[in-house]
Design a protein around this motif. Sequence first.
Motif, PDB file in Angstrom:
ATOM      1  N   LEU A 150     -49.215  34.588 -28.489  1.00  0.00           N
ATOM      2  CA  LEU A 150     -47.942  34.526 -29.223  1.00  0.00           C
ATOM      3  C   LEU A 150     -48.147  34.877 -30.690  1.00  0.00           C
ATOM      4  O   LEU A 150     -47.365  35.650 -31.280  1.00  0.00           O
ATOM      5  N   THR A 172     -45.098  38.643 -26.365  1.00  0.00           N
ATOM      6  CA  THR A 172     -44.006  37.752 -25.944  1.00  0.00           C
ATOM      7  C   THR A 172     -43.767  37.815 -24.439  1.00  0.00           C
ATOM      8  O   THR A 172     -42.911  37.101 -23.924  1.00  0.00           O
ATOM      9  N   THR A 173     -44.505  38.663 -23.733  1.00  0.00           N
ATOM     10  CA  THR A 173     -44.310  38.859 -22.300  1.00  0.00           C
ATOM     11  C   THR A 173     -45.466  38.219 -21.529  1.00  0.00           C
ATOM     12  O   THR A 173     -46.631  38.529 -21.790  1.00  0.00           O
ATOM     13  N   ILE A 187     -45.890  27.272 -23.028  1.00  0.00           N
ATOM     14  CA  ILE A 187     -44.705  27.838 -23.691  1.00  0.00           C
ATOM     15  C   ILE A 187     -43.670  26.777 -24.034  1.00  0.00           C
ATOM     16  O   ILE A 187     -42.632  27.080 -24.634  1.00  0.00           O
ATOM     17  N   GLN A 215     -41.382  26.651 -27.277  1.00  0.00           N
ATOM     18  CA  GLN A 215     -41.133  27.985 -27.820  1.00  0.00           C
ATOM     19  C   GLN A 215     -39.662  28.363 -27.638  1.00  0.00           C
ATOM     20  O   GLN A 215     -38.993  27.850 -26.739  1.00  0.00           O
ATOM     21  N   ARG A 263     -36.970  30.084 -26.077  1.00  0.00           N
ATOM     22  CA  ARG A 263     -36.912  30.749 -24.772  1.00  0.00           C
ATOM     23  C   ARG A 263     -36.396  32.165 -24.885  1.00  0.00           C
ATOM     24  O   ARG A 263     -36.880  33.072 -24.200  1.00  0.00           O
ATOM     25  N   LEU A 290     -38.928  35.029 -25.405  1.00  0.00           N
ATOM     26  CA  LEU A 290     -39.998  35.249 -24.434  1.00  0.00           C
ATOM     27  C   LEU A 290     -39.481  36.015 -23.223  1.00  0.00           C
ATOM     28  O   LEU A 290     -38.311  35.905 -22.858  1.00  0.00           O
ATOM     29  N   GLU A 291     -40.374  36.779 -22.592  1.00  0.00           N
ATOM     30  CA  GLU A 291     -40.087  37.434 -21.319  1.00  0.00           C
ATOM     31  C   GLU A 291     -41.071  36.842 -20.300  1.00  0.00           C
ATOM     32  O   GLU A 291     -42.263  37.121 -20.375  1.00  0.00           O
ATOM     33  N   ILE A 292     -40.551  36.044 -19.390  1.00  0.00           N
ATOM     34  CA  ILE A 292     -41.389  35.319 -18.429  1.00  0.00           C
ATOM     35  C   ILE A 292     -41.237  35.951 -17.052  1.00  0.00           C
ATOM     36  O   ILE A 292     -40.134  36.077 -16.525  1.00  0.00           O
TER      37      ILE A 292
END
Length: 338
Positions: A42, A47-48, A68, A71, A73, A76-78
């Motif tokens: 991070l 961010t992925t 995470i 963080q 949300r 982020l790309e989860i």
Amino acid sequence: MVNYRYLGNSGLKVTEITYGNWVTHASQVDDTDAIATVHAALDAGITTFDTADTYANTAAEVVLGKAISGQRREGLEIFTKVYWPIGPMGPNDAGLSRKHIFDGINGSLQRLGVDYVDLYQAHRYDYETPIEETMQAFADVVRQGKALYIGVSEWTAEQLREGAALAKELKFQLVSNQPQYSALWRVIEEKVIPTSAELGISQIVWSPMAQGVLSGKYLPGQPVPEGSRATDEKSGAHFISRFLRDDVLTAVQKLKPIADEAGLSMPQLAIAWVLQNPNVASALVGASRPEQIASNVAASGVVLEPAIITAIDEALSPVAERDPEQTYTVSPKSRPGS
């Protein structure tokens, strides 16, 4: 920092370097170190994040969820996946049936501690479930807001075409495929990549360093380094074995002066090489220590000169695997665990 690319024909941007936790979290690395490594990613601009329910039999998702927590949300790309057996591995604990997909997404969201994932992926193709059932279930997952986009992993060109057509009919987007791809493993180039480009599907590629072989640390005629992935069955030793031939390792050593000329380390050269392909949205990398992150991130944004690309091809061409028929051997013909 890390550059962004669009994922398929969508408005979603992902970092060119995706942090993956396949063989590290809840396996090679204790939770404290795993969380520190995610935080280092991070801090470096990643961010992925990619995981799967099957990694460490669901435990890797739990670790990522802890990492995470707190963080933002939206920043982020989860990504996670469904297909391989999990839990007690009963007859419906694997595959891409409607039942397993819904059990899978609900379990993943709980373990990750999020309300939705950005990308939900079919971890393989399920020959035992009608693809219409699978795609309808994914459409419903999207409509329920549990996943924003749908992707797949290691599907053939024909499977991608059929899946994309059904997704369009069901009014959701199939945006990605997650195959193995590196300068040593190029089997997707002849069929999968052209088909994907036509359909608006990106590649999120795993093992861009060919399980670490392209780092140059495995030397021809020498024992594999103690503690390396090649010595650890839990870390995918069987995957790396195909590359541990002396002819391959000798060819890889020819990349050292090429990397030096490009001003890159050998791992950076390997990651930068896959990112030269415009159909690749992101390269999946793992890390067992926070300091490894900065080195991987340096590959983002690198433009390799044509002469460097040619030199890599000339060095590896005799040993690189390009046979597109290999793409038909990845998904099991019967559902695992059934």
